[in-house]
Structures are given as structure tokens and as C-alpha cells.
Design a protein around this motif. Structure first.
Motif, mmCIF file in Angstrom:
data_model
loop_
_atom_site.group_PDB
_atom_site.id
_atom_site.type_symbol
_atom_site.label_atom_id
_atom_site.label_comp_id
_atom_site.label_asym_id
_atom_site.label_seq_id
_atom_site.Cartn_x
_atom_site.Cartn_y
_atom_site.Cartn_z
ATOM 1 N N LEU A 2 -14.500 43.240 20.162
ATOM 2 C CA LEU A 2 -14.685 43.915 18.915
ATOM 3 C C LEU A 2 -14.941 45.376 19.004
ATOM 4 C CD1 LEU A 2 -16.693 40.867 17.368
ATOM 5 C CD2 LEU A 2 -14.181 41.782 16.935
ATOM 6 N N ASP A 3 -14.561 46.245 18.257
ATOM 7 C CA ASP A 3 -14.912 47.275 18.074
ATOM 8 C C ASP A 3 -15.807 47.586 16.728
ATOM 9 O OD1 ASP A 3 -15.449 50.195 18.195
ATOM 10 O OD2 ASP A 3 -13.230 50.707 17.725
ATOM 11 N N ALA A 4 -17.127 47.209 16.994
ATOM 12 C CA ALA A 4 -17.607 47.014 15.535
ATOM 13 C C ALA A 4 -18.148 48.245 14.822
ATOM 14 C CB ALA A 4 -18.897 46.073 15.732
ATOM 15 N N ASP A 5 -18.264 48.335 13.675
ATOM 16 C CA ASP A 5 -19.037 49.424 12.800
ATOM 17 C C ASP A 5 -20.431 48.819 12.805
ATOM 18 O OD1 ASP A 5 -19.874 51.097 10.873
ATOM 19 O OD2 ASP A 5 -18.278 50.638 9.424
ATOM 20 N N PRO A 6 -21.199 49.744 13.232
ATOM 21 C CA PRO A 6 -22.497 49.517 13.122
ATOM 22 C C PRO A 6 -23.186 48.930 11.771
ATOM 23 C CG PRO A 6 -22.373 51.276 14.528
ATOM 24 C CD PRO A 6 -20.993 50.913 13.974
ATOM 25 N N ALA A 7 -22.570 49.909 10.802
ATOM 26 C CA ALA A 7 -23.160 49.566 9.317
ATOM 27 C C ALA A 7 -22.627 48.078 8.876
ATOM 28 C CB ALA A 7 -22.374 50.733 8.423
ATOM 29 N N ARG A 8 -21.690 47.515 9.564
ATOM 30 C CA ARG A 8 -21.383 46.243 9.208
ATOM 31 C C ARG A 8 -21.922 45.160 9.824
ATOM 32 N NH1 ARG A 8 -14.786 45.693 8.678
ATOM 33 N NH2 ARG A 8 -15.420 44.259 6.833
ATOM 34 N N GLY A 207 -13.749 39.320 13.508
ATOM 35 C CA GLY A 207 -13.291 40.900 13.580
ATOM 36 C C GLY A 207 -13.003 41.381 12.511
ATOM 37 N N SER A 208 -12.355 40.491 11.358
ATOM 38 C CA SER A 208 -12.040 41.265 10.126
ATOM 39 C C SER A 208 -13.332 41.558 9.393
ATOM 40 C CB SER A 208 -11.475 40.223 9.006
ATOM 41 O OG SER A 208 -10.194 39.835 9.665
ATOM 42 N N ALA A 209 -14.593 40.699 9.599
ATOM 43 C CA ALA A 209 -15.878 41.156 9.069
ATOM 44 C C ALA A 209 -16.617 42.222 9.644
ATOM 45 C CB ALA A 209 -16.756 39.891 9.248
ATOM 46 N N VAL A 210 -16.597 42.455 10.698
ATOM 47 C CA VAL A 210 -17.259 43.646 11.518
ATOM 48 C C VAL A 210 -16.655 44.830 12.060
ATOM 49 C CG1 VAL A 210 -19.169 41.887 11.698
ATOM 50 C CG2 VAL A 210 -17.619 42.680 13.567
ATOM 51 N N GLU A 211 -15.328 44.640 12.185
ATOM 52 C CA GLU A 211 -14.650 45.732 13.024
ATOM 53 C C GLU A 211 -14.519 47.220 12.120
ATOM 54 O OE1 GLU A 211 -11.635 44.586 16.495
ATOM 55 O OE2 GLU A 211 -10.943 44.344 14.548
ATOM 56 N N LYS A 212 -14.460 48.355 12.831
ATOM 57 C CA LYS A 212 -14.476 49.541 12.099
ATOM 58 C C LYS A 212 -13.065 49.509 11.285
ATOM 59 C CE LYS A 212 -16.646 52.389 15.467
ATOM 60 N NZ LYS A 212 -16.674 53.364 16.673
#
Length: 214
Positions: A2-8, A207-212
Motif C-alpha cells: 500500500l502507498d497510503a495517503d496519510p489523510a485517508r 487499497g481502494s480505501a486508503v491509497e493515494k
């Protein structure tokens, strides 16, 4: 990975529960013919804990857990085959390190207790487990992956029958397609495939919920 968006990423219990609702498996996640059992969900105020007596109990979640939820499913009996019992669990920890500790403890539990009582009248035994870090072999979907296989016996369904369990950890999340409990006429491959499909669906959803987003 996962390449997560911290805001998510969830920071509190409400956000964690909202994310779990997006991610956790539903009957269709395992494939055709799977239905929800009753009760369908165990509330987020409970957490499975393996005691020193090798018996699983529901207790209050640890302080490092923002939220957790379990759902139970079944492939009904048909054409001379018994029912298959399935469950899915998603847990949101406060930190990645907390999720990593859960994964390590899960592996240790199997080594410490190869025979376990799941519920009254339900036991698993002859357990073997395997762990793969992200990047090892063909494991590219999570930071850490665990799998277990063994034998399941119950007063209702007899046995021993095939048993399978898989768990994946990414970031502060753990997702498990657990307790793939077989019955008469069900092969080990059939049980393992159901469990793998349920976990794969949840990994795609996280992945759909938190990735950039581009």
C-alpha cells in the motif's frame, strides 16, 4: 504494497469503523453460494483472545485497537456435502507497530497451541503455519502474511475435516479470512480457495480505501 495517503488513514474510532465497513468481506466476497450466518456480526466491543488453556474467548479489545469487527458466513450443505463455516475479521490498530505485534502473536499462538478450542464443541488441531514478509516468494499484496492449515472437528459436523486460515497485515490494519471450517465431502483445496478469495477481496478494498489518488 500500500502507498497510503496519510489523510485517508483513520485516526479515531469512528473513522476506523467507517473504514471497516468499506473493507470487510460480505457473502459475495467469497464467491457464489455463500450466505451470512446468524448472528452475522460480532460487535466491535469484542475481541478474540486465546487463553493459556488453549480456549478462545471474546474479551474487550486491547487499548491499541481503534476498532474491530467479525462477520460469519456459511456455504450451505448441498449435494451430499456438508456446510462450510467461514468468518472475516478486520482490525484497525492505532499504529503499524501494533498491527505487526498482532501478527507476530498470531504466529506464536499456533506454535504454542497446535490444538485449540474455538467454541463449545469445536476444535482445531494438527496445525501447521507459514509466514511470508512482503516481497518474499510471490507475496506482494501485504507487508506480512500468515496462513494456517489443520483439522477441524465439531460435535455437530463430526470430523476431522479440512481447516484453513489466512491473515494479512498492511500499515495499521490486519485482515483475516478465518475459520474455514470444512465438513463431509469438502476438500482441503475447496476450503483454502474460499479463504483465499475472501482475504483477496479485503486486500483489494483496503487499497481502494486508503491509497493515494492520482
Amino acid at each position: 504494497m500500500l502507498d497510503a495517503d496519510p489523510a485517508r488513514l483513520p485516526k479515531d474510532r469512528k473513522a476506523a469503523l467507517d473504514l471497516i465497513a468499506q473493507v470487510i468481506a460480505d457473502p459475495e466476497s467469497f464467491g457464489p453460494g455463500v450466505v451470512g450466518r446468524s448472528p452475522y456480526e460480532s460487535g466491535p466491543a469484542t475481541w478474540p483472545v486465546l487463553g493459556a488453556d488453549r480456549v478462545w474467548r471474546q474479551e474487550k479489545p486491547a487499548d491499541d485497537i481503534l476498532a474491530t469487527l467479525t462477520r460469519d458466513f456459511e456455504v450451505p450443505a448441498a449435494q451430499g456435502k456438508g456446510p462450510v463455516r467461514l468468518s472475516a475479521v478486520v482490525t484497525v490498530h492505532r499504529t503499524r507497530e501494533d498491527a505487526q505485534w498482532e501478527t507476530a502473536e498470531s504466529l506464536e499462538e499456533t506454535m504454542r497451541c497446535p490444538t485449540q478450542q474455538l467454541r463449545d464443541g469445536e476444535r482445531i488441531g494438527s496445525m501447521v503455519s507459514a509466514a511470508l514478509l512482503g516481497g518474499e516468494a510471490t507475496q506482494t499484496t501485504s507487508e506480512d502474511s500468515l496462513s494456517e492449515a489443520g483439522e477441524y472437528t465439531s460435535t455437530e459436523l463430526g470430523g476431522p475435516h479440512a481447516y484453513a486460515w489466512e491473515q494479512a497485515q498492511s500499515l495499521q490494519f490486519t485482515m483475516a479470512a478465518t475459520a474455514g471450517k470444512g465438513a463431509e465431502g469438502r476438500t482441503g483445496k475447496e476450503i483454502a480457495d474460499l479463504v483465499a478469495q475472501g482475504l483477496s477481496t479485503m486486500l483489494t478494498r483496503i487499497g481502494s480505501a486508503v491509497e493515494k489518488q492520482s
